[in-house]
Scaffold this active site. Sequence first.
Site, PDB file in Angstrom:
ATOM      1  N   ASN A 129       0.868  -1.180   0.000  1.00 39.13           N
ATOM      2  CA  ASN A 129       0.000   0.000   0.000  1.00 39.13           C
ATOM      3  C   ASN A 129       0.900   1.224   0.000  1.00 39.13           C
ATOM      4  OD1 ASN A 129      -1.763   2.081   0.584  1.00 39.13           O
ATOM      5  ND2 ASN A 129      -2.258   1.360   2.657  1.00 39.13           N
ATOM      6  N   TRP A 130       0.983   1.874  -1.165  1.00 41.91           N
ATOM      7  CA  TRP A 130       1.861   3.045  -1.259  1.00 41.91           C
ATOM      8  C   TRP A 130       1.299   4.276  -0.553  1.00 41.91           C
ATOM      9  CZ3 TRP A 130       4.365   3.536  -6.839  1.00 41.91           C
ATOM     10  CH2 TRP A 130       5.272   2.478  -7.011  1.00 41.91           C
ATOM     11  N   LYS A 131       0.030   4.217  -0.168  1.00 45.45           N
ATOM     12  CA  LYS A 131      -0.631   5.375   0.463  1.00 45.45           C
ATOM     13  C   LYS A 131      -0.462   6.598  -0.451  1.00 45.45           C
ATOM     14  CE  LYS A 131      -0.031   3.132   4.871  1.00 45.45           C
ATOM     15  NZ  LYS A 131       0.185   3.202   6.312  1.00 45.45           N
ATOM     16  N   HIS A 172      -9.260   0.747   5.347  1.00 43.86           N
ATOM     17  CA  HIS A 172      -7.960   0.976   5.999  1.00 43.86           C
ATOM     18  C   HIS A 172      -8.172   1.931   7.180  1.00 43.86           C
ATOM     19  CE1 HIS A 172      -3.877   2.331   6.741  1.00 43.86           C
ATOM     20  NE2 HIS A 172      -3.469   1.241   6.121  1.00 43.86           N
ATOM     21  N   GLU A 217      -6.591   4.382   8.147  1.00 47.60           N
ATOM     22  CA  GLU A 217      -6.424   5.801   7.822  1.00 47.60           C
ATOM     23  C   GLU A 217      -7.687   6.351   7.168  1.00 47.60           C
ATOM     24  OE1 GLU A 217      -2.676   5.348   5.771  1.00 47.60           O
ATOM     25  OE2 GLU A 217      -1.753   4.794   7.674  1.00 47.60           O
ATOM     26  N   GLU A 272      -4.680  -5.144  11.001  1.00 49.31           N
ATOM     27  CA  GLU A 272      -3.647  -4.119  11.166  1.00 49.31           C
ATOM     28  C   GLU A 272      -3.895  -3.351  12.461  1.00 49.31           C
ATOM     29  OE1 GLU A 272      -1.884  -2.883   7.134  1.00 49.31           O
ATOM     30  OE2 GLU A 272      -3.737  -1.761   7.382  1.00 49.31           O
ATOM     31  N   GLY A 296       3.233   2.123  10.705  1.00 51.98           N
ATOM     32  CA  GLY A 296       4.189   3.212  10.505  1.00 51.98           C
ATOM     33  C   GLY A 296       4.991   3.574  11.737  1.00 51.98           C
ATOM     34  N   SER A 322       4.095  -2.289  10.216  1.00 53.89           N
ATOM     35  CA  SER A 322       5.558  -2.337  10.383  1.00 53.89           C
ATOM     36  C   SER A 322       6.173  -3.672   9.961  1.00 53.89           C
ATOM     37  CB  SER A 322       5.953  -1.986  11.821  1.00 53.89           C
ATOM     38  OG  SER A 322       5.551  -0.653  12.123  1.00 53.89           O
ATOM     39  N   GLY A 340       3.018  -1.117   4.195  1.00 54.11           N
ATOM     40  CA  GLY A 340       3.039   0.287   3.800  1.00 54.11           C
ATOM     41  C   GLY A 340       4.438   0.713   3.399  1.00 54.11           C
ATOM     42  N   GLY A 341       5.173   1.280   4.348  1.00 51.91           N
ATOM     43  CA  GLY A 341       6.473   1.878   4.072  1.00 51.91           C
ATOM     44  C   GLY A 341       7.428   0.979   3.296  1.00 51.91           C
TER      45      GLY A 341
HETATM   46  P1  PGA Z   1       3.359   0.182   7.496  1.00 45.58           P
HETATM   47  O1  PGA Z   1       1.819   0.381   7.028  1.00 45.58           O
HETATM   48  O2  PGA Z   1       3.832  -1.105   6.863  1.00 45.58           O
HETATM   49  O3  PGA Z   1       4.082   1.393   6.979  1.00 45.58           O
HETATM   50  O4  PGA Z   1       3.338   0.080   8.991  1.00 45.58           O
HETATM   51  C1  PGA Z   1       0.956  -0.709   6.972  1.00 45.58           C
HETATM   52  C2  PGA Z   1      -0.379  -0.283   6.421  1.00 45.58           C
HETATM   53  O5  PGA Z   1      -0.893   0.773   6.800  1.00 45.58           O
HETATM   54  O6  PGA Z   1      -0.972  -1.012   5.609  1.00 45.58           O
END
Ligand code: PGA
Length: 249
Positions: free
Chosen positions: A11-13, A93, A95, A163, A169, A209, A230-231
Site C-alpha cells: 500500500n503506497w498510500k 484501511h 487511515e 492491522e 508506521g 511495520s 506500507g512503508g
Molecule cells: P506500514 O503500514 O507497513 O508502513 O506500517 C501498513 C499499512 O498501513 O498497511
Amino acid sequence: MTTRRKLAAGNWKMNGTQAALAEISALNAAFPAPACDVIICPPAPFISAMAALKGVVKVGGQDCHANASGAHTGDVSAEILADAGATAVIVGHSERRADHGESDQTVNDKAQAAWRAGLLAIICVGEVEDERTAGNALSIVGGQLAGSIPDGATGENTVIAYEPVWAIGTGLVPTLKDIAEMHDFMRAELTTRFGADVANTIRFLYGGSVKPTNAAEIFAVSNVDGALVGGASLKAADFGGIIAAAANA
Ligand code: PGA
C-alpha cells in the site's frame, strides 16, 4: 487441510511518482514466477500505467466509493478502478476510517462495490492502542469483522487484513503470540459465520511495520497468509525481501 496461497500486498498510500513505477518493473524482473501472489496499491492516478506493465505484480486501489458512478467529486468507483486495470481494492484501511470517518457499514458497502466490479476486496480491521491496553482488542476486531464483511464473502472475493493501528508506521509490532491469538480468533469468527469450508479459504494478512527483517517470522505464525505492507512496499529492494520471505513460508 486447506492450502491458502500467500499474498504480499503493498500500500503506497499517498506516496510516489510515476518514476516510482520503476520499482514495479524491478519486482517484475526479480520475481518472474513468485511463490506468492503480489499486489501493489499505488495512488489511483498510477493504476493504468502500472497495469500496463503486465507483470506478475497485480494492481489494486486504496479505496473505492460504494456507487458505480455519479456526482461524487474526487471519489473513484470500483468499476473505474477495474477499468484502469486494478484487480483488487483495499477497503476500510484505518487511515480511511480515521481521516474520513468510515464506519463498518461504509466499509461493508465498499466491499460489496468491489465485488460488483469483480475486484478482490482487502478488508482492513484493527484495534487502536487504548483498546489493546484495555484488553479489548479481540472484541473490537470481532465487531469490525461482523460489521465490515458482507454476506457472501469467499476466498475468491475477499482478503482480511488485521492491522493494529498502533503498529502502522511506528516500527512497533505485536508479539507473535498476540498475532497468532488474533488471527486464530478471526478464523474462528469467520468459521462461525460462514462455515469452515468457506472460512478456511479466506486469506488473513497481518499489517503494521512489516519489514524484510521480520516478515519470515510473521509469515510463520498460525493463520497468517501474508502481509499488507506500507512503508516497506515503496522500494523494490525492501518489498522483494518480503516477497521472498512469503515464498519460503
Ligand atoms: P506500514 O503500514 O507497513 O508502513 O506500517 C501498513 C499499512 O498501513 O498497511
